[in-house]
Design an enzyme around this catalytic site. Structure first.
Site, PDB file in Angstrom:
ATOM      1  N   GLY A  35       0.843  -1.227   0.004  1.00  0.00           N
ATOM      2  CA  GLY A  35      -0.049  -0.024  -0.145  1.00  0.00           C
ATOM      3  C   GLY A  35       0.750   1.097  -0.011  1.00  0.00           C
ATOM      4  N   ASP A  37       2.622   2.352   2.435  1.00  0.00           N
ATOM      5  CA  ASP A  37       4.089   2.200   3.010  1.00  0.00           C
ATOM      6  C   ASP A  37       4.944   2.050   2.001  1.00  0.00           C
ATOM      7  OD1 ASP A  37       5.037  -0.030   5.847  1.00  0.00           O
ATOM      8  OD2 ASP A  37       5.699   2.024   5.062  1.00  0.00           O
ATOM      9  N   SER A 124      -5.369   2.837   8.177  1.00  0.00           N
ATOM     10  CA  SER A 124      -5.951   1.530   8.293  1.00  0.00           C
ATOM     11  C   SER A 124      -6.930   1.142   7.435  1.00  0.00           C
ATOM     12  CB  SER A 124      -6.608   1.257   9.921  1.00  0.00           C
ATOM     13  OG  SER A 124      -5.442   1.193  10.631  1.00  0.00           O
TER      14      SER A 124
HETATM   15  N1  APR Z   1      -1.938   8.858  -1.325  1.00  0.00           N
HETATM   16  C1  APR Z   1      -2.922   9.044  -0.180  1.00  0.00           C
HETATM   17  N2  APR Z   1      -3.518   7.944   0.250  1.00  0.00           N
HETATM   18  C2  APR Z   1      -3.204   6.514  -0.158  1.00  0.00           C
HETATM   19  C3  APR Z   1      -1.993   6.544  -1.225  1.00  0.00           C
HETATM   20  C4  APR Z   1      -1.468   7.538  -1.630  1.00  0.00           C
HETATM   21  N3  APR Z   1      -0.399   7.592  -2.391  1.00  0.00           N
HETATM   22  N4  APR Z   1      -1.830   5.032  -1.330  1.00  0.00           N
HETATM   23  C5  APR Z   1      -2.720   4.441  -0.579  1.00  0.00           C
HETATM   24  N5  APR Z   1      -3.450   5.456   0.010  1.00  0.00           N
HETATM   25  C6  APR Z   1      -4.400   5.177   0.899  1.00  0.00           C
HETATM   26  C7  APR Z   1      -5.501   3.705   0.810  1.00  0.00           C
HETATM   27  O1  APR Z   1      -6.283   4.083  -0.258  1.00  0.00           O
HETATM   28  C8  APR Z   1      -6.157   3.760   2.183  1.00  0.00           C
HETATM   29  O2  APR Z   1      -7.262   4.536   2.084  1.00  0.00           O
HETATM   30  O3  APR Z   1      -4.181   4.993   2.300  1.00  0.00           O
HETATM   31  C9  APR Z   1      -5.060   4.319   3.079  1.00  0.00           C
HETATM   32  C10 APR Z   1      -4.391   3.293   3.934  1.00  0.00           C
HETATM   33  O4  APR Z   1      -3.861   2.309   3.011  1.00  0.00           O
HETATM   34  P1  APR Z   1      -2.874   1.254   3.116  1.00  0.00           P
HETATM   35  O5  APR Z   1      -1.727   1.826   2.653  1.00  0.00           O
HETATM   36  O6  APR Z   1      -3.237  -0.119   2.842  1.00  0.00           O
HETATM   37  O7  APR Z   1      -2.569   1.085   4.802  1.00  0.00           O
HETATM   38  P2  APR Z   1      -3.406   0.386   6.005  1.00  0.00           P
HETATM   39  O8  APR Z   1      -4.659   0.053   5.695  1.00  0.00           O
HETATM   40  O9  APR Z   1      -2.868   1.598   6.973  1.00  0.00           O
HETATM   41  O10 APR Z   1      -2.455  -0.758   6.355  1.00  0.00           O
HETATM   42  C11 APR Z   1      -1.126  -0.887   6.608  1.00  0.00           C
HETATM   43  O11 APR Z   1      -0.542  -2.077   5.011  1.00  0.00           O
HETATM   44  O12 APR Z   1       0.942  -1.355   3.551  1.00  0.00           O
HETATM   45  C12 APR Z   1       1.151  -2.075   4.429  1.00  0.00           C
HETATM   46  O13 APR Z   1       3.103  -2.070   5.730  1.00  0.00           O
HETATM   47  C13 APR Z   1       1.742  -1.583   5.836  1.00  0.00           C
HETATM   48  O14 APR Z   1       1.259  -3.299   7.243  1.00  0.00           O
HETATM   49  C14 APR Z   1       0.809  -1.954   6.948  1.00  0.00           C
HETATM   50  C15 APR Z   1      -0.531  -1.908   6.404  1.00  0.00           C
END
Ligand code: APR
Length: 188
Positions: A35, A37, A124
């Site tokens: 995602g 991260d 999340s």
């Molecule tokens: N800009 C803004 N928002 C974003 C972007 C971006 N470039 N990329 C993703 N998102 C949004 C997603 O659409 C979601 O609504 O950020 C939000 C969080 O999504 P994730 O990145 O999947 O994170 P999360 O749900 O908090 O899960 C975290 O996922 O990526 C792994 O290492 C991370 O284990 C951790 C978990």
């Protein structure tokens, strides 16, 4: 007379924002993942990665609900605040409190760094599967209730990528009335 605090909703890619700090939806290792991260670790480059490896070594990473700060490396922001949100299970495992803590600890770290503008993703609500409506209420409620207490943070941006999150945040923010707050909702 204190300058009014600002909250802005935008739809886009948080990694492109030239703000003081962007918040990463990190995991406990701080070593990257999927995602947002993944995108942040890829775009920020080696110096940021090295800073995360150091944090992992020194502190063993970051517990859920907490946040750590690093430089932003090759990204236009100055800092990255790695906030670890909870994975959604069933709502009976303290998920709401942990998400609230992730937002409030990220803000607290930002103020410690004298950050004035900070951008949050919807923590999340991707891989971790947190229900978006509840997550949006927690995000906005936590930020708005704590923002007045901070000396430096003056402008919080909520940056969402999907239309569902955008509608949820727009609906909550458009109903808010607070004469001490300037609310900007960027039309898409
Ligand atoms: N800009 C803004 N928002 C974003 C972007 C971006 N470039 N990329 C993703 N998102 C949004 C997603 O659409 C979601 O609504 O950020 C939000 C969080 O999504 P994730 O990145 O999947 O994170 P999360 O749900 O908090 O899960 C975290 O996922 O990526 C792994 O290492 C991370 O284990 C951790 C978990």
């Amino acid at each position: 007379m204190n300058k009014r605090k600002q909250v802005t909703l935008i739809r886009g890619d948080i990694t492109n924002l030239a703000v003081d700090a962007i918040v990463n939806s990190a995991n406990k290792s701080l070593l990257g993942g999927g995602g947002l991260d993944y995108v942040i670790h890829k775009k920020a480059g080696m110096l940021m990665k090295q800073a995360c490896i150091e944090l992992n070594k020194q502190k063993g990473g970051c517990p859920t609900g907490q946040a750590e700060v690093t430089i932003a490396g090759d990204l236009p922001a100055q800092y990255i605040i790695h906030a670890v949100g909870p994975r959604w299970l069933d709502g009976q495992h303290n998920e709401a409190d942990l998400l609230c803590s992730a937002y409030s600890n990220a803000l607290s770290k930002a103020d410690e760094m004298k950050v004035q503008t900070i951008a949050f993703p919807s923590i999340s609500t991707g891989v971790y599967g947190f229900p978006k409506q509840l997550a949006g209420e927690i995000a906005i409620g936590t930020v708005l209730s704590t923002l007045p207490h901070y000396s430096f943070v003056g402008h919080v941006l909520f940056v969402v990528q999907d239309s569902e999150n955008y509608q949820i945040y727009q609906d909550i923010l458009s109903k808010l009335v607070d004469e001490n707050l300037v609310i900007n909702i960027e039309e898409i």
